[in-house]
Design an enzyme around this catalytic site. Structure first.
Site, mmCIF file in Angstrom:
data_model
loop_
_atom_site.group_PDB
_atom_site.id
_atom_site.type_symbol
_atom_site.label_atom_id
_atom_site.label_comp_id
_atom_site.label_asym_id
_atom_site.label_seq_id
_atom_site.Cartn_x
_atom_site.Cartn_y
_atom_site.Cartn_z
ATOM 1 N N HIS A 342 46.763 11.422 8.657
ATOM 2 C CA HIS A 342 45.476 11.533 7.588
ATOM 3 C C HIS A 342 44.593 10.609 8.034
ATOM 4 C CE1 HIS A 342 43.257 13.264 4.601
ATOM 5 N NE2 HIS A 342 43.893 12.928 3.760
ATOM 6 N N ASP A 346 41.680 15.203 8.728
ATOM 7 C CA ASP A 346 41.753 15.683 7.406
ATOM 8 C C ASP A 346 42.655 16.886 7.073
ATOM 9 O OD1 ASP A 346 40.523 13.316 6.427
ATOM 10 O OD2 ASP A 346 38.493 14.312 6.965
#
Length: 370
Positions: A342, A346
């Site tokens: 992450h 995303d």
């Protein structure tokens, strides 16, 4: 992940910026000089200037009084404030509140900064390690198995990955009906020609490479403050071996046909179990696939193979009810799981990539010959 607009504390005009866009600023430090209307007030009489100068010197020699600060952040009994960054670092490294209060802060009013706690952790590591508690068992109750080198390396690699990447996992289901029909139609001839069984894996690898071309950020790696975007596709295939797991790579997978991928996957698996892999075959992978479905597992969320930024998990293909054209049909269904880093990927991009792989798998022509 927050982009906030901060209002000025006073009305006026900015006459100087003390920091550039993108700079990291310590809490409490000024970022700009604002000229206010009060700046034009006349200076005090000259005869008082010397008197005030002496008073200023006395005041500067005295330590400033700490202002009373109210905060919702965790704090000690002494009302010492700690920023969320400092608290997170402390929590990750097992630093208690009592230990945190012993750290000398270099920030405003003695506040502990990120640099302070990181510097403390470096020296803290030199302290004698706390000895583990001695466990006692009756004779014959416990068998002691020393870790071999492979298991030790796997443990180190997995812990390093979890501490390095911000792991986020997603999954989707894939209708494998078309590929199932392809395998059924071609498996006898394929086995006769190639000498091994046609599995689902070459289809999955081929679909993954196609999807990586659509979403190249998943074929990258982090390098300090940079992202290294790779324009070649070395796909790692996790292979279970005795007492461990290794991930040899199919180099330049984008250049191979479906049969070529099948041969490469079979070759790597055989040589991995026979301990005949070369060291360079375990390096320079750009994306990895873990097929735990061969053991019947429906779904799992694998750990990223550093320094990569994503890994695909393949579940078992099992018959399940699906709604197709408003009717319920029994189809061979596979769950695909994706773990992403992450820090640079995303959830939206991860989801789009995963659905792209699914689309490619479901779009195979069921009448194709291999």
């Amino acid at each position: 992940k927050v982009d906030s607009e901060i209002p000025t504390p006073v009305p006026g005009t900015i006459v100087e910026l003390l920091s550039a866009e993108g700079d990291t600023i310590e809490v409490g430090l000024p970022i700009a000089i604002i000229e206010t209307e009060a700046a034009g007030v006349a200076a005090p009489p000259a005869e008082k200037k010397e008197e005030e100068s002496v008073a200023d010197k006395k005041r500067s020699a005295e330590p400033p009084a700490a202002p009373a600060v109210k905060s919702t952040a965790p704090k000690s009994t002494g009302d010492r404030f700690y920023s969320p960054v400092v608290m997170n670092i402390a929590a990750e490294n097992g630093v208690s509140m009592e230990e945190l209060e012993t750290i000398t802060g270099s920030g405003i009013n003695g506040r502990v900064t990120k640099k302070d706690i990181l510097a403390y952790l470096k020296t803290r590591g030199t302290a004698p390690a706390r000895q583990p508690a001695i466990l006692s068992f009756k004779a014959g109750e416990v068998e002691v198995i020393p870790l071999d080198n492979m298991r030790r390396k796997i443990a180190e690699h997995m812990i390093h990955s979890k501490q390095t990447s911000a792991h986020v996992s997603l999954y989707t289901e894939v209708d494998m009906h078309n590929i199932f029909r392809i395998r059924q139609r071609n498996k006898t001839v394929f086995k006769k020609q190639q000498g091994f069984n046609l599995t689902y894996m070459p289809f999955i690898v081929e679909a993954t490479v196609k999807a990586l071309k659509e979403y190249p950020l998943l074929n990258a790696q982090m390098n300090e403050d940079n992202i290294l975007l790779k324009h070649f596709y070395n796909i790692g295939i996790a292979v279970a071996v005795k007492n461990g797991l290794i991930v040899p790579n199919i180099f330049n997978a984008e250049e191979k046909s479906l049969v070529g991928l099948a041969r490469a996957i079979h070759d790597l698996a055989v040589r991995a179990r026979d301990k005949k892999l070369q060291p360079d075959e375990l390096a320079n992978g750009t994306f990895s696939i873990s097929n735990f479905g061969v053991y019947g597992t429906t779904i799992g969320f694998p750990i990223i193979n550093q320094p990569q930024v994503a890994i695909l998990g393949v579940g078992a293909v099992k018959k399940r009810p699906l709604v197709i054209d408003d009717a319920i049909a029994i189809r061979p269904v596979m769950y695909l799981a994706l773990t992403i880093d992450h820090r640079i990927i995303d959830g939206a991009m991860g989801s789009q990539f995963l659905e792209c792989v699914r689309d490619f798998l479901e779009q195979y022509d069921p009448e194709m010959d291999i």
